[in-house]
Structures are given as structure tokens and as C-alpha cells.
Design a protein around this motif. Structure first.
Motif, PDB file in Angstrom:
ATOM      1  N   THR A 150      62.037  44.275   1.213  1.00 41.24           N
ATOM      2  CA  THR A 150      62.698  43.609   2.336  1.00 41.24           C
ATOM      3  C   THR A 150      61.801  42.537   2.931  1.00 41.24           C
ATOM      4  OG1 THR A 150      61.867  45.153   4.023  1.00 41.24           O
ATOM      5  CG2 THR A 150      63.898  45.771   2.874  1.00 41.24           C
ATOM      6  N   ILE A 209      69.643  49.303  -5.461  1.00 47.09           N
ATOM      7  CA  ILE A 209      68.384  49.931  -5.857  1.00 47.09           C
ATOM      8  C   ILE A 209      68.644  51.133  -6.763  1.00 47.09           C
ATOM      9  CG2 ILE A 209      66.296  51.052  -5.015  1.00 47.09           C
ATOM     10  CD1 ILE A 209      66.555  49.507  -2.445  1.00 47.09           C
ATOM     11  N   GLN A 248      71.270  46.934   4.936  1.00 48.20           N
ATOM     12  CA  GLN A 248      71.434  48.282   4.401  1.00 48.20           C
ATOM     13  C   GLN A 248      72.473  48.321   3.299  1.00 48.20           C
ATOM     14  OE1 GLN A 248      71.926  51.280   7.392  1.00 48.20           O
ATOM     15  NE2 GLN A 248      72.226  52.942   5.933  1.00 48.20           N
ATOM     16  N   LEU A 286      66.583  56.748   2.514  1.00 48.10           N
ATOM     17  CA  LEU A 286      65.907  56.198   1.345  1.00 48.10           C
ATOM     18  C   LEU A 286      65.449  57.265   0.356  1.00 48.10           C
ATOM     19  CD1 LEU A 286      63.763  53.513   3.208  1.00 48.10           C
ATOM     20  CD2 LEU A 286      65.985  53.214   2.097  1.00 48.10           C
ATOM     21  N   ILE A 342      65.817  42.369  -0.199  1.00 51.64           N
ATOM     22  CA  ILE A 342      66.941  43.119   0.364  1.00 51.64           C
ATOM     23  C   ILE A 342      67.064  42.736   1.829  1.00 51.64           C
ATOM     24  CG2 ILE A 342      67.791  45.424   0.943  1.00 51.64           C
ATOM     25  CD1 ILE A 342      67.887  44.882  -2.022  1.00 51.64           C
ATOM     26  N   THR A 350      58.747  47.719   2.307  1.00 53.38           N
ATOM     27  CA  THR A 350      59.531  47.391   3.493  1.00 53.38           C
ATOM     28  C   THR A 350      58.673  47.484   4.757  1.00 53.38           C
ATOM     29  OG1 THR A 350      61.627  47.893   4.637  1.00 53.38           O
ATOM     30  CG2 THR A 350      60.369  49.769   3.773  1.00 53.38           C
ATOM     31  N   LYS A 392      73.034  54.499   1.193  1.00 51.24           N
ATOM     32  CA  LYS A 392      71.761  55.181   0.933  1.00 51.24           C
ATOM     33  C   LYS A 392      71.186  54.770  -0.409  1.00 51.24           C
ATOM     34  CE  LYS A 392      72.688  59.300   3.761  1.00 51.24           C
ATOM     35  NZ  LYS A 392      73.864  58.737   4.449  1.00 51.24           N
ATOM     36  N   ALA A 393      69.894  55.044  -0.586  1.00 52.64           N
ATOM     37  CA  ALA A 393      69.201  54.843  -1.850  1.00 52.64           C
ATOM     38  C   ALA A 393      68.402  56.095  -2.158  1.00 52.64           C
ATOM     39  CB  ALA A 393      68.285  53.624  -1.777  1.00 52.64           C
ATOM     40  N   LEU A 428      71.244  48.236  -0.208  1.00 48.90           N
ATOM     41  CA  LEU A 428      70.520  49.370  -0.798  1.00 48.90           C
ATOM     42  C   LEU A 428      71.235  49.901  -2.034  1.00 48.90           C
ATOM     43  CD1 LEU A 428      69.451  51.413   2.372  1.00 48.90           C
ATOM     44  CD2 LEU A 428      68.074  49.813   1.035  1.00 48.90           C
ATOM     45  N   LEU A 460      60.491  50.814  -2.832  1.00 49.27           N
ATOM     46  CA  LEU A 460      60.940  49.857  -1.832  1.00 49.27           C
ATOM     47  C   LEU A 460      59.747  49.475  -0.966  1.00 49.27           C
ATOM     48  CD1 LEU A 460      63.219  48.265  -0.439  1.00 49.27           C
ATOM     49  CD2 LEU A 460      63.539  50.243   1.078  1.00 49.27           C
ATOM     50  N   CYS A 518      65.025  56.405  -3.602  1.00 45.79           N
ATOM     51  CA  CYS A 518      63.778  55.799  -4.060  1.00 45.79           C
ATOM     52  C   CYS A 518      62.788  56.869  -4.506  1.00 45.79           C
ATOM     53  CB  CYS A 518      63.156  54.975  -2.941  1.00 45.79           C
ATOM     54  SG  CYS A 518      64.199  53.633  -2.337  1.00 45.79           S
TER      55      CYS A 518
END
Length: 456
Positions: free
Chosen positions: A183, A220, A214, A267, A211, A228, A242-243, A217, A226, A245
């Protein structure tokens, strides 16, 4: 720890040419692509006689080939922290050309040579040439949220040394084929090392564009990194996109327990909190949301506190013996870890922006309604902002008679618009009869903060 490899070696030795270093809807971008396109940029800049240039792109691929091409051609690259007039005014006439992807409005730079990165990189079949990595140089800038931005100049060699020095603290986040999303922009110190240099050196695979929301996301893939900031994490909606990661790195602000909870919920993992600055790079990390959890210095760095408790870095992979003053007061533990005690110069970070409490107090006390003011940073639930305790002047008492505290706050925010930015203006207000002072005739921070605790 990563082994040292020079820019010249990375670009000329032909090894790992088929390794993907970026991927997008357009397909994979390999190390061979970077080598050919950087050689094209270098040849075009040399042919045009360019010696200094501002790089204006947030695309990972174009940024990397522009920077590498500048280094190869011996061009000093300037990396403005934003693409608006004020930040270019800071650089002044030190650059003669602008390398741009065309996405930013740079019409105010009409006197500069505008060079399309896509055009510069379009020649096929060129091979990179070896070059002196100590001669290639770039200059970065801090955001300048409280005044004139500071600049930090690094050689091509120093960029690699910094990334290698930071790698032990974040090594679990990177690896060949690991997808990297961010991000943060490439041109900031944190983004340049964490998004660009470490990705390149470990052959991780970066998504070219940052990114921005949201909703993105969803781009991803599971198992990605990520890069950020706490500010981005705090804005996440726990019920939104949501992601999943594998790792999250966060720098640039205060990572609260609430933000850590959002990182896990939205995340998929707790964020690795990293500490540093544009000048020092990342010097310490922690992975815990417990209040007061100490920071662990990276092994290649030596940190100490001076007699006033100010944090210094006097050994790192880049600056040979140079003593760098950080922006915080700290206390060290016996095991070498440390705890932050406050910003030097009474500066605090609000939504990743440095705010000077001294500036806020001076601006508020300058209003005819106010006789005295004391400011603190207030962390309330999921929000953060400046809180200000004020003593009203006789005029203030007369002209605000009958107004609620909420309406007085709104009026004061409007009246301070010419002196304070939106984020510097108080979000919380307490009207008191007098400001309590200690034996040193100073208003205790704890007293001011106590006025805002447990209250909306």
C-alpha cells in the motif's frame, strides 16, 4: 543473511534471467525484462545527455527500470515524495528531465524535459553494461508533514547494503516466488527498501501497482506478503473484503492492539511492526500487540540512548561510524531491547502524519477566544486525533456564551484553518478554568491526557 551482490552484477551476469520479479494482468515481468529495459533507459538517457532526472511513477516495473537505468548511465535520480508542486519546489532546479509514466499531472513542470519511461525502455536487444555502483546516486525525501521535508541521498551500493542489513529482521517475509503487494509507494524510503530492493534481491514477485483500498485486497493471493502501514490497517472494515496473507509488515505509525486485531481478522496474520526512518531504514522490529512490548534491534545495527534519553544509531550497514539521531525518546532494557517514551520535539504521529504539538498549541493560543492551550495525542477506540485543553479568554467567554462545547470545537477548527492542516486541528476539546502546572512551570502531559480518558 543475504550475500552482497552489486547492481552491476544483478543486471549484467545473466543469471536467473527467467525468474519472475513482477506479475500483473499483463503477465510476468522477468529479471531478463528488467535487464533489457534498464539498458534501453540507460542508452536513451546517455544519448540525450541527461545528467539529473526526477523519477515519477508508482509502477514497480517502471520505477525499477528507471532507477537501474539512471544508475547505469550515471544519472542522479531524484525521487519526489509526492507529485505535487510543493515537493518539486523543494528539489528546485537540480533536475533537468522528468521520467514519467504519464499518470500524474505534471503540467506545472513545463520548463523541464518530459521523457516517457515506456518510450525510454522500448529498444530491444540491448545488453546492460557494467558500471560503478558508487557513482550512481538517488535522493529520497521525507513527507515534510510538519515543515520542510528532509532529504536523504544514497548510492546504488548503499541501497543494497541497507536492504541486506534489514533482511535478518524480515527474512521470513521474502523468498523466490513469494508474491509481494504493497500500500506504500516505491519512492518512499520504507517502500524503496521493503517493496523494491528486498523483493529484487530475494527474487520475490511484486504486484506493480500499490493497493489503494480494502476492496483491492481481493487481488492478493493466499500466502502473499503485504507491505503496509498501521494507518491502512486501522481503516480496515472487519466485515469488508479480506485477504489471507502469509506475512504483513507495517511501518510509519503506531501499531495499536486494535490495529493488530484488525490485521489478524482482515489480513489473516498479525503484522510485523517495524521501526525506523528514511535516514536510518528499519532498525528494530516487534511482533506482539501487548502494550509496552519492547523493540528488538536488528543485528547489524547498534542503537543507544544519550543522556536525555534520545535514540541514536551509530552503527549500521550504510553509514560508516556516522551517528544518526532518531525521532524518539526511549528506555533500554538489560537485554538490549527498548521501549518508546515519546517523540522528540513533541511530535506525534496521527494517521501516519507527524504533527507538532507545539505548533498546535501556538496556533490555538493565537486565537482571540483562547488564553492558553495544551495539546496531546488522543487514542480513542478506533480513532486517533489531537486533543486540546483550552482556557477561554474574556472575549472567548463572551462570544461563546450559550454555545455547547461541540459547537465551540467546530468553530475553533474552522477559525484555525489558515494555520493548521485538517489533521493538525483538534478533534477533541476540553474547556478548563486553568492549565495545571508542575514545579517547572510546565503542563504535565498526564494531566492533559487524563481530561480525555474515558470520554467521547
Amino acid at each position: 543473511m543475504l550475500e552482497y551482490r552489486s547492481w552491476s552484477d544483478l543486471l549484467t551476469d545473466g543469471e536467473n534471467g527467467d525468474a519472475a520479479i513482477a506479475v500483473s494482468d499483463d503477465g510476468e515481468y522477468t529479471l531478463s525484462d528488467l535487464r533489457e529495459r534498464a539498458a534501453s533507459v540507460s542508452a536513451a538517457l546517455a544519448g540525450a545527455g541527461v545528467r539529473t532526472a526526477a523519477v515519477c511513477t508508482d509502477d514497480f516495473r517502471m520505477f525499477l527500470e528507471s532507477l537501474a537505468g539512471c544508475f547505469m548511465a550515471g544519472v542522479h535520480a531524484y525521487l519526489p515524495s509526492s507529485f505535487d508542486r510543493s515537493h518539486f519546489a523543494l528539489i528546485g532546479d537540480r533536475f533537468e528531465a522528468v521520467l514519467t509514466d504519464g499518470s500524474a499531472d505534471l503540467s506545472f513542470l513545463s520548463g523541464k524535459r518530459m521523457l516517457s519511461i515506456a518510450g525510454l525502455a522500448s529498444r530491444k536487444g540491448l545488453r546492460p553494461r557494467a558500471f560503478d555502483e558508487r557513482a550512481g546516486r538517488c535522493t529520497l525525501f521525507t513527507s515534510g508533514s510538519t515543515g520542510t521535508p528532509k532529504e536523504d541521498s544514497k548510492t546504488a551500493r548503499e541501497l543494497i547494503l541497507r536492504a541486506i542489513g534489514e533482511h535478518p529482521g524480515v527474512s521470513m517475509c521474502y523468498g523466490r516466488g513469494r508474491r509481494v503487494f504493497a500500500t506504500v509507494p516505491c519512492r518512499h524510503g520504507y517502500g524503496l527498501t521493503s517493496r523494491v530492493m528486498l523483493s529484487l534481491l530475494t527474487l520475490s514477485v511484486s504486484f506493480p501497482r500499490a493497493i489503494a483500498s480494502q476492496e483491492e485486497l481481493g487481488r492478493i493471493p493466499e500466502g502473499s506478503l503485504l507491505v503496509t502501514s498501521p494507518s491502512f490497517i486501522r481503516r480496515l472494515d472487519p466485515e469488508g473484503r479480506k485477504a489471507r496473507c502469509a506475512h504483513v509488515m507495517a511501518a510509519g505509525g503506531r501499531m495499536t492492539p486494535e490495529a493488530m486485531g484488525l490485521s489478524v481478522r482482515v489480513l489473516g496474520v498479525p503484522a510485523l511492526d517495524v521501526y525506523g526512518s528514511t535516514e536510518t531504514g528499519v532498525v528494530a522490529t516487534r511482533l506482539d500487540d501487548a502494550p509496552g512490548k519492547p523493540w528488538i534491534p536488528l543485528p547489524e545495527y547498534h542503537l543507544y540512548a544519550d543522556a536525555e534519553g534520545r535514540l541514536h544509531v551509530d552503527r549500521d550497514p550504510v553509514h560508516d561510524g556516522r551517528d544518526l539521531l532518531c525521532g524518539d525518546y526511549v528506555s533500554f532494557n538489560e537485554d538490549g531491547s527498548f521501549v518508546l517514551r515519546g517523540r522528540i520535539g513533541r511530535e506525534v504521529k496521527i494517521e501516519d502524519t507527524l504533527v507538532s504539538l507545539n505548533k498546535v498549541e501556538a496556533a490555538m493560543a493565537g486565537d482571540p477566544w483562547i488564553a492558553a492551550a495544551a495539546a496531546v495525542d488522543v487514542r480513542h477506540k478506533e480513532r486517533e486525533g489531537i486533543g486540546c485543553a483550552v482556557v477561554l479568554s474574556p472575549r472567548g467567554l463572551r462570544e461563546t456564551g450559550g454555545m455547547t462545547p461541540g459547537k465551540i470545537l467546530i468553530a475553533l477548527r474552522e477559525r484555525s484553518a489558515g494555520r493548521l492542516s485538517p489533521i493538525e486541528r483538534p478533534r477533541y476539546l476540553r474547556i478548563v478554568e486553568r492549565l495545571e502546572e508542575n514545579a517547572m512551570s510546565k503542563v504535565p502531559r498526564e494531566w492533559v491526557l487524563g481530561l480525555f480518558e474515558g470520554k467521547d
